[in-house]
Design a protein around this motif. Structure first.
Motif, PDB file in Angstrom:
ATOM      1  N   GLU A 177      -6.686  -1.881 -30.250  1.00 22.46           N
ATOM      2  CA  GLU A 177      -7.370  -1.973 -29.395  1.00 22.46           C
ATOM      3  C   GLU A 177      -8.890  -1.509 -29.476  1.00 22.46           C
ATOM      4  OE1 GLU A 177      -6.394  -4.354 -27.603  1.00 22.46           O
ATOM      5  OE2 GLU A 177      -4.541  -4.897 -27.933  1.00 22.46           O
ATOM      6  N   THR A 211      -0.378   7.538  -1.147  1.00 15.45           N
ATOM      7  CA  THR A 211      -1.151   8.310  -2.045  1.00 15.45           C
ATOM      8  C   THR A 211      -0.692   8.184  -4.141  1.00 15.45           C
ATOM      9  OG1 THR A 211       0.196   9.940  -2.237  1.00 15.45           O
ATOM     10  CG2 THR A 211      -0.629  10.835  -1.341  1.00 15.45           C
ATOM     11  N   ALA A 212      -2.824   7.507  -3.853  1.00 17.27           N
ATOM     12  CA  ALA A 212      -1.811   7.238  -5.444  1.00 17.27           C
ATOM     13  C   ALA A 212      -1.508   8.265  -6.708  1.00 17.27           C
ATOM     14  CB  ALA A 212      -3.469   6.883  -5.828  1.00 17.27           C
ATOM     15  N   ARG A 213      -0.626   7.527  -7.422  1.00 15.19           N
ATOM     16  CA  ARG A 213       0.081   8.480  -7.949  1.00 15.19           C
ATOM     17  C   ARG A 213       0.009   8.067 -10.007  1.00 15.19           C
ATOM     18  NH1 ARG A 213       6.962   8.425  -8.479  1.00 15.19           N
ATOM     19  NH2 ARG A 213       6.342   8.730 -11.263  1.00 15.19           N
ATOM     20  N   ARG A 214      -0.727   9.197 -10.518  1.00 18.65           N
ATOM     21  CA  ARG A 214      -0.919   8.964 -11.652  1.00 18.65           C
ATOM     22  C   ARG A 214       0.079   9.196 -12.939  1.00 18.65           C
ATOM     23  NH1 ARG A 214      -5.416   9.176 -14.588  1.00 18.65           N
ATOM     24  NH2 ARG A 214      -5.620   9.002 -17.207  1.00 18.65           N
ATOM     25  N   VAL A 215       0.558   8.438 -13.412  1.00 22.86           N
ATOM     26  CA  VAL A 215       1.909   7.621 -14.459  1.00 22.86           C
ATOM     27  C   VAL A 215       1.510   8.046 -15.774  1.00 22.86           C
ATOM     28  CG1 VAL A 215       3.872   6.970 -15.142  1.00 22.86           C
ATOM     29  CG2 VAL A 215       3.355   7.080 -12.920  1.00 22.86           C
ATOM     30  N   GLU A 216       0.339   7.822 -16.168  1.00 25.62           N
ATOM     31  CA  GLU A 216      -0.014   8.231 -17.279  1.00 25.62           C
ATOM     32  C   GLU A 216       0.054   9.639 -17.460  1.00 25.62           C
ATOM     33  OE1 GLU A 216      -3.326   6.109 -20.353  1.00 25.62           O
ATOM     34  OE2 GLU A 216      -4.043   5.952 -18.699  1.00 25.62           O
ATOM     35  N   PRO A 217       0.067  10.074 -19.026  1.00 29.21           N
ATOM     36  CA  PRO A 217      -0.297  11.583 -19.223  1.00 29.21           C
ATOM     37  C   PRO A 217      -1.462  11.768 -19.752  1.00 29.21           C
ATOM     38  CG  PRO A 217       1.938  10.590 -20.811  1.00 29.21           C
ATOM     39  CD  PRO A 217       0.988   9.562 -19.460  1.00 29.21           C
ATOM     40  N   ASP A 240      -2.029   0.394 -31.690  1.00 29.20           N
ATOM     41  CA  ASP A 240      -2.866   0.042 -30.431  1.00 29.20           C
ATOM     42  C   ASP A 240      -4.270   0.870 -31.064  1.00 29.20           C
ATOM     43  OD1 ASP A 240      -0.745  -1.484 -29.099  1.00 29.20           O
ATOM     44  OD2 ASP A 240      -0.060   0.379 -28.633  1.00 29.20           O
ATOM     45  N   ARG A 288      -0.245   9.805 -26.367  1.00 31.79           N
ATOM     46  CA  ARG A 288       0.689   8.216 -26.291  1.00 31.79           C
ATOM     47  C   ARG A 288       0.520   7.283 -26.905  1.00 31.79           C
ATOM     48  NH1 ARG A 288       2.625   5.757 -21.318  1.00 31.79           N
ATOM     49  NH2 ARG A 288       0.954   4.975 -20.086  1.00 31.79           N
ATOM     50  N   GLN A 289      -0.603   7.207 -27.510  1.00 33.56           N
ATOM     51  CA  GLN A 289      -1.218   5.541 -28.105  1.00 33.56           C
ATOM     52  C   GLN A 289      -0.755   5.980 -29.058  1.00 33.56           C
ATOM     53  OE1 GLN A 289      -5.807   5.127 -28.780  1.00 33.56           O
ATOM     54  NE2 GLN A 289      -4.943   3.150 -27.932  1.00 33.56           N
ATOM     55  N   LEU A 290      -0.214   4.630 -29.310  1.00 35.99           N
ATOM     56  CA  LEU A 290       0.114   4.848 -31.347  1.00 35.99           C
ATOM     57  C   LEU A 290      -0.624   3.461 -31.928  1.00 35.99           C
ATOM     58  CD1 LEU A 290       3.579   1.484 -29.789  1.00 35.99           C
ATOM     59  CD2 LEU A 290       3.407   3.736 -30.672  1.00 35.99           C
ATOM     60  N   THR A 345       0.884  -0.901  -0.098  1.00 35.27           N
ATOM     61  CA  THR A 345      -0.542  -0.260  -0.221  1.00 35.27           C
ATOM     62  C   THR A 345       1.230   0.862   0.196  1.00 35.27           C
ATOM     63  OG1 THR A 345       0.434  -0.458   1.893  1.00 35.27           O
ATOM     64  CG2 THR A 345      -1.935  -0.869   1.305  1.00 35.27           C
ATOM     65  N   ALA A 346       0.839   2.537  -0.406  1.00 30.02           N
ATOM     66  CA  ALA A 346       1.431   3.708  -0.815  1.00 30.02           C
ATOM     67  C   ALA A 346       0.157   4.416  -0.399  1.00 30.02           C
ATOM     68  CB  ALA A 346       1.570   3.767  -1.455  1.00 30.02           C
TER      69      ALA A 346
END
Ligand code: FES
Ligand code: FES
Lengths: 792, 167
Positions: B42, B5-11, B38, B33-35, B2-3
């Motif tokens: 997707e 605070t949640a951290r958002r990495v996805e731009p 994809d 950033r989506q190719l 567990t941490a």
């Protein structure tokens, strides 16, 4: 078991150009591969891999990664409390105790250490970068020579050395012959390369009604299912393995990889679908590598160059050996092929398979045979040089002639048929002609040299699985069901990685039953829908899968005839089955259709002959009688159901300035016994040669002294259409008296010969420089180094 | 695990695009950033565009972008705003195109994983710019196939381009 194998019907499709079943779907982008599956609620997995080749894990910190938005869980080996290590059934090996995630040590760069499960792959990869692992680095063992040193660092502390396998047979008889004769010694090496299918590995696990469904790229649905049941806390009945379209396997997808286990474990734990799609960078370091053999030959030589006896040592570099099934079997296969199709009665081979801090080695088309052929065929050319005899005549003096067959090799292989001498002579005829042409064209070019090289070989096909697993043997299975409308469902344990297995199964089933091929539906590679079989390895599916089809079809057809005889009031011997109808010989209108018969068998059973059981289906299993699974006390074994043979010739031009080898002509005479589908056979040969040429000329997986992989996909140089020459393929057909319809396997023959043929051509082309050609790959830099500098 | 605070990495940046895919107008909001590969696979579920390397090397992901053969694994979806794309699914509205049929007739495929890339390259280039036998090889030299050794593919192109082997 039957004494004589035959088709139940006229061969309408067998031997004809039957078009492939899946092509319409594949050509319009509708073939569904594992990576194309996307069930709702799916999560994706990314693997944290060790950057260190050899080290002790001292700490893994996952909290930061776990806190990323969209991350579901981060797991390490410590979480897998209910997972067992992969088993090892081979009592003659040491056990690596492979676990899906590294426990306390990593043994190759790329080893899986932790897994991030997230809402999608983008998030999973982001978070994977936040997992911190501390390692205490250990000295890396990066070559097989180093692994053999007595004081070498050990990969597995509970072993006394790095030899997973070490077989030293009694060599006293051969030693006595060596002692009394002229002896020649050479060392050969084949580099490390890999299958490199265009589709990387992929797996998708789901839980349905409490059962695990795994869609994966593995080559064996049932072996995968059984292995999962050994590793996961699941009963085999609670696992279904399905293999959809696969983008090439070539042996690499024989192994049940850690990621297959991990997606399954995560899907069970979270109750949602979990997908893993390997990217190419991972594939380079985490999917099985292959070859990487060293072969030492000592031979007693007669005055005319003939080999009187050989003592051989084969060493295979297994990498970390953390793979299932284990990967030592190519070395055993090399040993079994060391005498080639020559009359060499005395040959003893010791075999060692050693662990190093490199990606685990595994299966790849050819499976130990290219190594043996390269070493032996180069050796024969070197003997000819040394003794001063013609290299073709030297081969002729030792090659097995038709009168020598059947012939049991020194290793125990039963060569029951083949065209060793004939195919060789044909290739020599074409090869010499092509060489003359090349010589005339380039004789006046001071920067070019041309040469022709030959290789002649046999290749065991349809092997026992026992050499690789010490657990599974060699059977294949088939169920044939005729449904009330007369249509046929055939289900078999064989699988299709693109080589055309589905078409082959339909072809043989249709001809064996005497029905139109359009009425046959093929089901493969679903452990729920097919009887237990062993799938794709060792060019076995036509021979052994074919045997199972013929046996099941014969049983069904026997019943078809009895029912038809009853309906037509005619003796069964008078009946002819053709195009889905049974009629009385000479009277085509007295007929019943397959639908009439099957409806009677399954629905209107009141019309069956008195006492006959309802139903029109049969399941058969075929295990070749002559295939042996374990060696005798002298180490001899007939490990294959059949032996194919081939002769290769390569005519090359060497650019003295760059060292580049250009293939001017490539000629192959090939004999795989009875051919079922000629274009599919040709396709296997072309593809096999392309892979053989790639491994000989371009492909190389390098590591530095720290065990760091040095080859990216960009540098790996899979041949393109520019590099592959047009091939001349000559077909010989020597049916085996011991296999169904005389078939032998065809999947690997093309891959086996190119290293030897090119190596011998290069030796001839550069003869004036006395080049030492004992290793592959023969890249331009390697070849350039054989040419004295003052030349430029 | 567990941490605090949640951290958002996805731009978080998202980009609206409008693009024509196989003749149909598509409006979408894509992660920056989506190719492109994809996005096609997707989001649009056009899974005939295969990804063999994600490095621009193998050619499996080739699509037709405004008439040019392009590797969709090394482009971002955000870059195709305003463009027209054809994927393998859009090559023929009914049955097989002559090129696809030539592949079928000449055993130009085995596993079929590389096949969409070859078809998209070949259906986009101008045969006139690739004369002779060497031209055929050059035209497909950016697409890798590991199964066929190219024999069947070359024969398929010779047939589709009506080019006899010795011509
Ligand atoms: S996936 Fe795009 S070039 Fe390989
Ligand atoms: S057909 Fe399999 S990679 Fe081309």
């Amino acid at each position: 078991m039957t004494d004589t194998w035959e088709l139940g019907g006229r061969p309408v499709y067998t031997g004809a150009h039957v078009t492939r079943r899946q092509d319409d779907a594949l050509l319009s982008g509708r073939g569904t591969y594992v990576a194309d599956l996307r069930p709702s609620g799916m999560a994706e997995m990314a693997v944290v891999r060790s950057p260190v080749a050899h080290g002790r894990i001292t700490a893994v910190r996952t909290a930061e990664a776990a806190a990323v938005d969209g991350v579901i869980e981060v797991i390490t080996a410590a979480d897998l409390t209910d997972v067992a290590p992969y088993p090892n059934f081979a009592a003659y090996t040491q056990t690596p105790g492979t676990f899906p995630l590294a426990q306390d040590k990593v043994r190759y760069a790329g080893s899986p250490v932790a897994v991030v499960l997230a809402e999608n792959r983008y998030i999973a990869e982001d978070a994977a970068e936040l997992v911190e692992v501390d390692y205490t680095e250990l000295p890396a063992v990066t070559s097989l020579e180093a692994a053999l040193e007595p004081d070498s660092p050990r990969l597995f502390e509970d072993w006394s050395n790095n030899r997973l396998l070490d077989l030293q047979p009694d060599d006293s008889e051969v030693a006595a012959i060596l002692a009394g004769n002229r002896v020649l010694r050479r060392r050969y090496k084949m580099g490390r390369h890999t299958a490199m299918p265009m589709e990387t590995r992929a797996a998708l696990a789901e839980v349905h009604n409490g059962r695990l469904h795994l869609w994966c790229t593995n080559q064996h649905a049932h072996i995968a299912r059984t292995t999962l049941s050994y590793v996961l806390p699941l009963a085999e009945r609670d696992i279904r393995v399905v293999i959809p379209y696969v983008g090439g396997g070539f042996g690499l997808k024989q192994h049940l990889y850690p990621e297959d286990v991990l997606v399954s474990w995560l899907a069970l734990r979270h109750g949602r679908p979990v997908r893993f799609v390997e990217d190419r960078a991972e594939h380079m370091i985490a999917a099985a590598h292959a070859r990487d053999h060293m072969i030492d030959i000592e031979a007693a030589i007669a005055d005319d160059g003939r080999i009187l006896a050989m003592r051989v040592q084969v060493v295979q570099d297994l990498g970390s050996a953390e793979i299932f099934p284990g990967a030592w079997c190519p070395a055993l296969t090399t040993a079994a092929h060391m005498t080639g199709p020559y009359d060499i009665r005395d040959c003893v081979v010791s075999v060692a398979a050693v662990t190093t801090n490199k990606t685990p080695g595994g299966s790849y088309r050819g499976f130990g045979v290219p190594e043996a052929v390269f070493a032996l065929e180069r050796f024969i050319d070197e003997i000819a040089d040394e003794v001063g005899v013609d290299r073709l005549d030297l081969r002729r003096s030792m090659l097995l002639q038709p009168a020598d067959l059947p012939y049991t090799t020194a290793s125990g292989a039963l060569l029951d048929s083949g065209s060793f001498a004939e195919s060789f002579e044909r290739v020599v005829e074409l090869g010499e002609h092509a060489y003359q042409r090349a010589d005339a064209q380039y004789r006046s070019d001071p920067d070019s040299r041309v040469g022709v090289g030959y290789a002649v070989l046999f290749e065991g096909v349809s092997p026992t699985h026992h050499g690789a697993s010490a657990h599974w043997m060699g059977h294949e299975s088939c169920t044939i069901e005729v449904q009330p409308d007369g249509g046929v469902r055939v289900a078999s344990g064989v699988t299709d990685q693109g080589q055309g297995t589905t078409t082959f199964v339909a072809t043989l089933t249709a001809d064996a039953l005497g029905v139109p091929i359009e009425t046959v539906r093929v089901e493969l590679a679903d452990s729920d829908a097919t009887p237990y079989g062993l799938g794709a390895f060792g060019s076995r599916q036509a021979v052994i899968g074919g045997g199972a089809i013929l046996l099941a079809a014969a049983e069904v057809q026997g019943k078809v005839k009895k029912i038809a005889a009853h309906m037509l009031e005619a003796p069964t011997d008078d009946l002819v089955i053709e195009a889905g109808r049974v009629h009385v010989a000479g009277s085509p209108v007295r007929a019943v259709t397959m639908a009439d018969i099957a409806t009677t068998a399954v629905i209107r059973t009141i019309d069956l002959p008195p006492g006959m059981e309802p139903g029109l289906e049969a399941t058969a299993r075929y295990e070749p009688e002559l295939m042996e699974h374990t060696p005798d006390e002298k180490g001899r074994i007939n490990a294959n159901a059949a032996y194919a043979n081939a002769a290769h010739a390569a005519v090359i031009r060497v650019d003295l300035g760059t060292g580049e080898i250009e293939i001017l002509d490539y000629i192959l005479a090939h004999d795989c016994g009875t051919v079922i589908n000629p274009p599919i056979v040709d396709g296997q040969i072309w593809g096999g040669i392309a892979q053989g040429l790639g491994g000989t000329l371009y492909e190389d997986l390098c590591f530095n002294d720290l065990g760091q992989p040095q080859t990216a996909f960009m540098d790996y140089l899979v041949p393109s259409a520019i590099e592959i020459p047009d091939l001349v393929i000559e077909h010989f057909e020597s049916p085996s008296p011991n296999t169904p319809l005389g078939m032998k396997g065809v999947g690997e023959g093309g891959t086996v010969g190119p290293a030897a043929a090119i190596g011998n051509a290069l030796a001839q082309a550069l003869a004036e420089f006395s080049p030492q050609i004992h290793e592959t790959p023969l890249s331009p830099a390697v070849v350039r180094a054989m040419i004295p500098d003052q030349r430029t | 695990m567990t941490a605090p605070t949640a951290r958002r990495v996805e731009p978080s940046v998202e980009v609206p695009i409008s693009v024509t895919v196989n003749g149909e107008a598509v409006e979408a909001v894509v992660p920056a950033r989506q190719l492109l590969a994809d996005f096609l696979r997707e989001e649009l579920r056009l899974t005939g565009t295969h990804v063999g390397c994600e490095q621009g090397i193998c050619g499996a992901c080739t699509i037709n972008l405004d008439g040019e053969p392009v590797r969709s694994c090394i482009m971002l979806a955000a870059q195709v705003d305003g463009s027209a794309i054809t994927t393998v699914e859009g090559l023929s509205s009914e049955g097989l195109s002559p090129l696809q049929q030539a592949f079928k007739d000449n055993h130009g495929l085995q596993c079929g994983f590389c096949t969409p890339g070859f078809l998209m390259t070949l259906s986009t280039v101008d045969p006139e710019e690739y004369p002779g036998e060497e031209g055929i090889r050059e035209a497909i030299s950016g697409n890798l196939c590991r199964c066929t050794g190219y024999g069947g593919i070359l024969q398929a192109v010779r047939t589709a381009w009506n080019r006899p082997q010795d011509g």
